[in-house]
Design a protein around this motif. Structure first.
Motif, PDB file in Angstrom:
ATOM      1  N   HIS A  53      -1.938  -0.044  19.994  1.00  0.00           N
ATOM      2  CA  HIS A  53      -2.174   0.467  21.314  1.00  0.00           C
ATOM      3  C   HIS A  53      -1.337   0.244  22.633  1.00  0.00           C
ATOM      4  O   HIS A  53      -1.649   1.160  23.609  1.00  0.00           O
ATOM      5  N   LYS A  54      -0.518  -0.676  22.433  1.00  0.00           N
ATOM      6  CA  LYS A  54       0.164  -1.059  23.608  1.00  0.00           C
ATOM      7  C   LYS A  54       1.278   0.012  23.995  1.00  0.00           C
ATOM      8  O   LYS A  54       1.482   0.251  24.933  1.00  0.00           O
ATOM      9  N   ASP A  55       2.169   0.219  22.702  1.00  0.00           N
ATOM     10  CA  ASP A  55       3.250   1.356  23.000  1.00  0.00           C
ATOM     11  C   ASP A  55       3.563   1.971  22.030  1.00  0.00           C
ATOM     12  O   ASP A  55       4.378   2.921  22.007  1.00  0.00           O
ATOM     13  N   GLY A  56       2.954   1.788  20.632  1.00  0.00           N
ATOM     14  CA  GLY A  56       3.038   2.491  19.783  1.00  0.00           C
ATOM     15  C   GLY A  56       4.451   2.393  19.021  1.00  0.00           C
ATOM     16  O   GLY A  56       4.921   3.221  18.080  1.00  0.00           O
ATOM     17  N   SER A  57       5.259   1.314  19.373  1.00  0.00           N
ATOM     18  CA  SER A  57       6.577   1.348  19.005  1.00  0.00           C
ATOM     19  C   SER A  57       6.921   1.242  17.731  1.00  0.00           C
ATOM     20  O   SER A  57       8.003   1.428  17.123  1.00  0.00           O
ATOM     21  N   GLU A  58       5.997   0.672  16.733  1.00  0.00           N
ATOM     22  CA  GLU A  58       6.563   0.240  15.402  1.00  0.00           C
ATOM     23  C   GLU A  58       6.297   1.918  14.485  1.00  0.00           C
ATOM     24  O   GLU A  58       6.826   1.788  13.703  1.00  0.00           O
ATOM     25  N   ILE A  59       5.442   2.555  14.887  1.00  0.00           N
ATOM     26  CA  ILE A  59       5.361   4.037  14.413  1.00  0.00           C
ATOM     27  C   ILE A  59       5.390   5.043  15.455  1.00  0.00           C
ATOM     28  O   ILE A  59       4.295   5.517  15.960  1.00  0.00           O
TER      29      ILE A  59
ATOM     30  N   THR B 254       4.232  -1.000   9.155  1.00  0.00           N
ATOM     31  CA  THR B 254       3.008  -1.507   9.193  1.00  0.00           C
ATOM     32  C   THR B 254       2.260  -1.150  10.215  1.00  0.00           C
ATOM     33  O   THR B 254       2.941  -1.520  11.260  1.00  0.00           O
ATOM     34  N   LEU B 255       1.244  -0.666  10.267  1.00  0.00           N
ATOM     35  CA  LEU B 255       0.366  -0.302  11.527  1.00  0.00           C
ATOM     36  C   LEU B 255      -0.171  -1.757  11.942  1.00  0.00           C
ATOM     37  O   LEU B 255      -0.840  -2.230  11.261  1.00  0.00           O
ATOM     38  N   SER B 256       0.073  -1.999  13.306  1.00  0.00           N
ATOM     39  CA  SER B 256      -0.557  -3.329  13.668  1.00  0.00           C
ATOM     40  C   SER B 256      -1.548  -3.208  14.707  1.00  0.00           C
ATOM     41  O   SER B 256      -1.994  -2.039  15.171  1.00  0.00           O
ATOM     42  N   ALA B 257      -2.447  -4.423  15.041  1.00  0.00           N
ATOM     43  CA  ALA B 257      -3.430  -4.295  15.980  1.00  0.00           C
ATOM     44  C   ALA B 257      -3.060  -3.947  17.441  1.00  0.00           C
ATOM     45  O   ALA B 257      -3.759  -3.584  18.365  1.00  0.00           O
ATOM     46  N   ARG B 258      -1.578  -4.278  17.731  1.00  0.00           N
ATOM     47  CA  ARG B 258      -1.113  -4.040  19.091  1.00  0.00           C
ATOM     48  C   ARG B 258      -0.445  -2.584  19.181  1.00  0.00           C
ATOM     49  O   ARG B 258       0.121  -2.491  20.134  1.00  0.00           O
TER      50      ARG B 258
ATOM     51  N   ALA C  90       0.740  -1.328   0.062  1.00  0.00           N
ATOM     52  CA  ALA C  90       0.125   0.308  -0.035  1.00  0.00           C
ATOM     53  C   ALA C  90       0.732   1.240   0.018  1.00  0.00           C
ATOM     54  O   ALA C  90       0.225   2.324  -0.130  1.00  0.00           O
ATOM     55  N   ARG C  91       2.141   1.131  -0.070  1.00  0.00           N
ATOM     56  CA  ARG C  91       3.090   2.313   0.331  1.00  0.00           C
ATOM     57  C   ARG C  91       2.981   3.315  -1.154  1.00  0.00           C
ATOM     58  O   ARG C  91       3.005   4.208  -0.804  1.00  0.00           O
ATOM     59  N   TYR C  92       2.354   2.764  -2.122  1.00  0.00           N
ATOM     60  CA  TYR C  92       2.275   3.658  -3.153  1.00  0.00           C
ATOM     61  C   TYR C  92       0.932   4.479  -3.370  1.00  0.00           C
ATOM     62  O   TYR C  92       0.868   5.452  -3.908  1.00  0.00           O
ATOM     63  N   TRP C  93      -0.047   4.240  -2.236  1.00  0.00           N
ATOM     64  CA  TRP C  93      -1.078   5.052  -2.074  1.00  0.00           C
ATOM     65  C   TRP C  93      -1.169   5.743  -0.600  1.00  0.00           C
ATOM     66  O   TRP C  93      -1.741   6.840  -0.521  1.00  0.00           O
ATOM     67  N   VAL C  94      -0.440   5.124   0.429  1.00  0.00           N
ATOM     68  CA  VAL C  94      -0.196   5.922   1.616  1.00  0.00           C
ATOM     69  C   VAL C  94       1.052   5.792   1.887  1.00  0.00           C
ATOM     70  O   VAL C  94       1.749   4.831   1.711  1.00  0.00           O
ATOM     71  N   PRO C  95       1.409   6.648   3.017  1.00  0.00           N
ATOM     72  CA  PRO C  95       2.795   6.415   3.607  1.00  0.00           C
ATOM     73  C   PRO C  95       3.027   5.412   4.747  1.00  0.00           C
ATOM     74  O   PRO C  95       3.403   5.594   5.964  1.00  0.00           O
ATOM     75  N   GLN C  96       2.709   3.987   4.213  1.00  0.00           N
ATOM     76  CA  GLN C  96       2.960   3.118   5.047  1.00  0.00           C
ATOM     77  C   GLN C  96       3.143   1.881   4.350  1.00  0.00           C
ATOM     78  O   GLN C  96       2.571   1.342   3.229  1.00  0.00           O
ATOM     79  N   HIS C  97       4.134   0.859   4.634  1.00  0.00           N
ATOM     80  CA  HIS C  97       4.551  -0.356   4.021  1.00  0.00           C
ATOM     81  C   HIS C  97       3.572  -1.244   4.533  1.00  0.00           C
ATOM     82  O   HIS C  97       3.527  -1.529   5.854  1.00  0.00           O
ATOM     83  N   ARG C  98       2.817  -1.815   3.684  1.00  0.00           N
ATOM     84  CA  ARG C  98       1.830  -2.624   4.275  1.00  0.00           C
ATOM     85  C   ARG C  98       1.129  -3.710   2.978  1.00  0.00           C
ATOM     86  O   ARG C  98       0.802  -3.397   2.055  1.00  0.00           O
ATOM     87  N   GLU C  99       1.952  -4.939   3.082  1.00  0.00           N
ATOM     88  CA  GLU C  99       1.578  -5.795   2.093  1.00  0.00           C
ATOM     89  C   GLU C  99       0.520  -6.602   2.449  1.00  0.00           C
ATOM     90  O   GLU C  99       0.444  -7.285   3.457  1.00  0.00           O
ATOM     91  N   ARG C 100      -0.386  -6.763   1.536  1.00  0.00           N
ATOM     92  CA  ARG C 100      -1.551  -7.860   1.757  1.00  0.00           C
ATOM     93  C   ARG C 100      -1.844  -8.646   0.538  1.00  0.00           C
ATOM     94  O   ARG C 100      -1.561  -7.838  -0.964  1.00  0.00           O
ATOM     95  N   ILE C 101      -2.221  -9.839   0.631  1.00  0.00           N
ATOM     96  CA  ILE C 101      -2.766 -10.603  -0.796  1.00  0.00           C
ATOM     97  C   ILE C 101      -4.146 -10.448  -0.803  1.00  0.00           C
ATOM     98  O   ILE C 101      -5.090 -10.457   0.000  1.00  0.00           O
ATOM     99  N   PHE C 102      -4.498 -10.052  -2.246  1.00  0.00           N
ATOM    100  CA  PHE C 102      -5.870  -9.877  -2.665  1.00  0.00           C
ATOM    101  C   PHE C 102      -5.977 -11.203  -3.616  1.00  0.00           C
ATOM    102  O   PHE C 102      -5.303 -11.375  -4.628  1.00  0.00           O
ATOM    103  N   ILE C 103      -7.367 -11.802  -3.503  1.00  0.00           N
ATOM    104  CA  ILE C 103      -7.642 -12.939  -4.187  1.00  0.00           C
ATOM    105  C   ILE C 103      -8.843 -12.454  -4.937  1.00  0.00           C
ATOM    106  O   ILE C 103      -9.988 -12.258  -4.429  1.00  0.00           O
ATOM    107  N   VAL C 104      -9.002 -12.373  -6.332  1.00  0.00           N
ATOM    108  CA  VAL C 104     -10.011 -11.974  -6.988  1.00  0.00           C
ATOM    109  C   VAL C 104     -10.639 -13.005  -8.096  1.00  0.00           C
ATOM    110  O   VAL C 104      -9.656 -13.859  -8.449  1.00  0.00           O
ATOM    111  N   GLY C 105     -11.855 -13.170  -7.947  1.00  0.00           N
ATOM    112  CA  GLY C 105     -12.357 -14.515  -8.602  1.00  0.00           C
ATOM    113  C   GLY C 105     -13.634 -14.029  -9.380  1.00  0.00           C
ATOM    114  O   GLY C 105     -14.452 -13.307  -9.018  1.00  0.00           O
TER     115      GLY C 105
END
Length: 445
Positions: free
Chosen positions: A356-362, A350-354, A246-261
């Motif tokens: 809220h604990k300490d914000g250490s990744e960003i 990547t922003l993670s679900a954790r 997603a880094r090309y759309w938003v300022p965040q490295h966030r890789e996800r797999i999308f499956i289209v059928g």
């Protein structure tokens, strides 16, 4: 009469003129024509296509030409708006494992109508309802307790299902006994089973599934293999996958797999997805509170005439000392664990679900002070749920829950780009009402 290039003409200008066509007294290039046919302003085109306004103006003026995939995407934008006179949507879709509606927002943007939503988490349901207040349906609960026949007919199924291992026990025995098994056996007891059974019952025109990048390697690749066999062999869909950062759309490295059928044959090509250029990728400064008075007041997250971020988002001395010591300990051991601090010109992890604990990744650097966490509104912008500078997203849960929700969400502009690529293959075949296809029988393995 078309312009000609003299021997002394500037080559760049000559190339520019060669791309133009005349319409009456106005000279426009192909990009400009398609943009106007889609009813988009320059800023809207930049937003929809995922490029900067500066790049759009270059194409508009013929200084450079966009890739063919960009023009193809523009062509899809006009028909994907539904029947404005009748008020009918372009297509109908359902939103499973909906979270806070990230997948949905991408398909709302191209003229679809959400006719069913399922999400089990009570806090996510609160956020979803607050941000889609005009829905004519409620948010259903646990999808495992809902029969496929209770779900309305639809053209597209969306699902960000959790990643779970599949038990293959008993499959070899069924093979030896020559008994059919299919996905009912292979994925029984998993949440992907519920996606498969709904697809089997309703036979939607298309689906989009989303998951973490590691779905491909989960359980030594067996999970992904079972999913693909289920979708292609058992359910009979033509399936393509792509891992997108997603880094090309938003300022965040966030890789996800999308499956289209797609249920029927189509010339859909996932590799044709227009991806903004790296040089135009946004930086963190575009989503941060400016703290200079230029942003509208936001009492939950900022204070004072300049809109300074509230002190509660700045790390305490104790937490900041702990994070530094923790990082130094792992650095000495040769590990890469620790906090990550960023400035306005950076691209975040990547922003993670954790978070809220300490914000250490960003963590955001602050001059003369300890670094701070992102505010939930900045997280909404980082995930594309609202535009930088805007305050359109409704927060009705605690910061802790908001951080969890955004950490589990999808990046909206990425989904919208995929939706626009899928659009012509959906709307061209959805003239027949979805209800007429409900229960349609199709041979499955």
């Amino acid at each position: 009469m078309f312009p000609s290039c003299s021997r002394d003409a500037n080559l760049k200008s000559c190339h520019k003129d060669s791309q133009r066509v005349f319409q009456g007294d106005t000279t426009v290039n192909e990009f400009s024509t398609l943009r106007q046919q889609a009813g988009l302003t320059i800023p809207e085109a930049a937003d929809r296509l995922g490029y900067t306004e500066r790049q759009i103006y270059r194409w508009e003026n013929g200084e450079t030409g966009p890739r063919r995939a960009v023009l193809d995407l523009l062509r899809t934008m006009k028909p994907a708006t539904g029947n404005a006179q009748s008020g009918e949507p372009a297509f109908r879709f359902i939103d499973l494992f909906a979270g806070i509606g990230g997948l949905r927002r991408g398909f709302d943007a191209i003229g679809g109508k959400c006719v069913y939503t399922s999400e089990w988490d009570r806090f996510s349901k609160q956020t979803y309802r607050a941000n889609f207040p005009d829905d004519d349906h409620d948010v259903a609960g646990d999808i495992t307790q809902i029969g496929a026949e209770e779900i309305p007919a639809h053209d597209v199924l969306l699902a960000g299902f959790p990643c779970q291992p599949f038990s293959l026990a008993g499959v070899s025995k069924l093979n030896s006994l020559r008994r059919p098994h299919g996905f009912q056996c292979n994925v029984q007891g998993t949440l992907f089973f519920d996606v498969a059974r709904i697809i089997q019952h309703h036979r939607p025109e298309a689906f989009l599934l989303e998951n973490v990048k590691n779905l491909r390697s989960h359980d030594r690749g067996r999970t992904f293999d079972v999913i693909m066999r289920t979708l292609e062999e058992d359910l009979g869909y033509t399936v393509q996958t792509r891992i997108i950062d997603a880094r090309y759309w938003v300022p965040q490295h966030r890789e996800r797999i999308f499956i289209v059928g797609f249920r029927d044959d189509t010339d859909f090509d996932f590799d044709a997805l227009p991806v903004p250029g790296k040089e135009d990728a946004p930086r963190l400064g575009s989503i941060l509170h400016p703290e200079d008075g230029s942003e509208a007041p936001d009492e939950r997250f900022t204070t004072g005439p300049k809109g300074r971020v509230l002190d509660r988002y700045t790390l305490s001395d104790h937490l900041w000392s702990y994070l530094q010591s923790y990082a130094e300990k792992h650095r000495a051991a040769g590990n890469g664990f620790g906090f990550s601090a960023f400035g306005p010109e950076d691209v975040a992890r990547t922003l993670s679900a954790r978070y809220h604990k300490d914000g250490s990744e960003i963590l955001i650097r602050q001059k003369g002070r300890n670094p701070r966490r992102l505010t939930p509104r900045e997280c909404a912008r980082l995930m594309g749920f609202e535009k930088p500078g805007g305050t359109s997203y409704s927060f009705v849960v605690s910061d802790t829950q908001a951080y969890r929700q955004f950490g589990n969400a999808v990046v909206v502009p990425v989904v919208e780009a995929i939706a626009r690529l899928m659009a012509p293959h959906i709307v061209s075949k959805s003239d027949e009402p979805a209800e007429a296809r409900a229960g349609e029988e199709k041979a499955v393995a």
